[in-house]
Design an enzyme around this catalytic site. Structure first.
Site, PDB file in Angstrom:
ATOM      1  N   GLU A 120       0.822  -1.209   0.000  1.00 49.79           N
ATOM      2  CA  GLU A 120       0.000   0.000   0.000  1.00 49.79           C
ATOM      3  C   GLU A 120       0.853   1.254   0.000  1.00 49.79           C
ATOM      4  O   GLU A 120       0.519   2.242  -0.663  1.00 49.79           O
ATOM      5  CB  GLU A 120      -0.953  -0.030   1.192  1.00 49.79           C
ATOM      6  CG  GLU A 120      -2.028  -1.104   1.048  1.00 49.79           C
ATOM      7  CD  GLU A 120      -2.945  -1.211   2.248  1.00 49.79           C
ATOM      8  OE1 GLU A 120      -4.135  -0.898   2.107  1.00 49.79           O
ATOM      9  OE2 GLU A 120      -2.462  -1.628   3.327  1.00 49.79           O
ATOM     10  N   GLU A 139      -3.988  -9.288   2.711  1.00 51.01           N
ATOM     11  CA  GLU A 139      -4.753  -9.227   3.956  1.00 51.01           C
ATOM     12  C   GLU A 139      -5.890 -10.239   4.044  1.00 51.01           C
ATOM     13  O   GLU A 139      -6.221 -10.720   5.131  1.00 51.01           O
ATOM     14  CB  GLU A 139      -5.320  -7.809   4.154  1.00 51.01           C
ATOM     15  CG  GLU A 139      -4.279  -6.748   4.498  1.00 51.01           C
ATOM     16  CD  GLU A 139      -3.664  -6.101   3.277  1.00 51.01           C
ATOM     17  OE1 GLU A 139      -3.016  -5.057   3.426  1.00 51.01           O
ATOM     18  OE2 GLU A 139      -3.819  -6.651   2.156  1.00 51.01           O
TER      19      GLU A 139
END
Length: 265
Positions: A120, A139
């Site tokens: 990210e 995730e």
């Protein structure tokens, strides 16, 4: 200013290397986020800095992601606030957004694993150059979802279909795979990672970086409505004439020469 988890080194041609060093694995915690935010402000304000490179001092990891053990542990500081985890997510989003909005080129030099939050942070940069390791939003394999802007940035970058595939499957891509789908811009030899990144950063630094920053603002605005984006683009175009870059570029064009935006003196 002194930092606990990062180091900033200014190199030739106005290139600043921001190296993350948060042992044992460069996990994202409050201290690192505070350092990154302060560094982003410092580098944005420093007119001598033309290009920023984000790198890692860890041999195997770019950034490991959120320190989940500390982030999810009960704390009396949280009180009865049921949205504390949402606030932690927004905290990371705001931190990384500073680099996405920085009015100068930002390069992620990835020479190790960039999974979850590490991916990210890389997605918030303008360019991603990768040597070794793997990259991805993983995730979902933990029963979570990306919470630091990953669902938004990957979708805008790769499109919905590819983002769904990579996020749902918690895919971990090697450099050549990431380059093939467009997740990174360039795969390089891990042994020559720094040299290749430096060469690319210097190429950018020799360009009209003020204009690049204004173009970046307009490009970011393309994510909103067309009317708003066009207005921001027009204003940014006007601002290019507040520096000497258009004069240099146009003069070189008419003289059939390469423009020299970087003053080495």
């Amino acid at each position: 200013m002194p930092y606990e988890t990062i180091a900033i080194e200014k190199r030739n041609k106005g290139i600043a290397w921001l190296t993350i060093d948060n042992p044992p694995a460069n996990a994202i915690n409050e201290t690192l986020m505070q350092d990154l935010e302060a560094a982003a402000d410092e580098l944005t304000a420093d007119k001598s800095v033309r290009v920023v490179v984000i790198a890692s001092n860890h041999k195997k990891t770019f950034v490991a992601g959120l320190d989940l053990k500390n982030a999810m542990s009960p704390s009396t500081d949280h009180g009865d606030d049921d949205n504390m985890i949402a606030k932690e997510s927004a905290r990371m989003q705001a931190c990384f957004q500073k680099f996405a909005e920085m009015p100068k080129p930002v390069i992620a030099a990835i020479n190790g694993y960039a999974l979850g939050g590490g991916c990210e942070l890389a997605l918030a940069c303008d360019f991603r150059i990768m040597g070794k390791g793997k990259i991805g939003l993983t995730e979902v394999s933990l029963g979570l979802i990306p919470g630091a802007g990953g669902t938004q940035r990957m979708t805008k970058l790769l499109g919905r279909a590819k983002a769904v595939e990579l996020i749902f499957g918690a895919k971990r891509l090697k450099a050549e795979e990431a380059e093939a789908v467009g997740l990174i811009h360039r795969q390089v030899d891990p042994e020559n990672m720094e040299a290749n990144t430096t060469a690319f950063a210097e190429e950018l630094a020799e360009g009209a970086v003020h204009a690049m920053g204004l173009a970046k603002r307009a490009i970011n605005a393309a994510e909103g409505s067309l009317a708003e984006g066009l207005e921001i683009e027009a204003n940014a175009f006007s601002e290019t004439f507040e520096t000497d870059e258009p004069g240099i570029g146009l003069a070189a064009f008419f003289q059939k020469e390469k423009p020299k935006f970087l003053n080495d003196s």
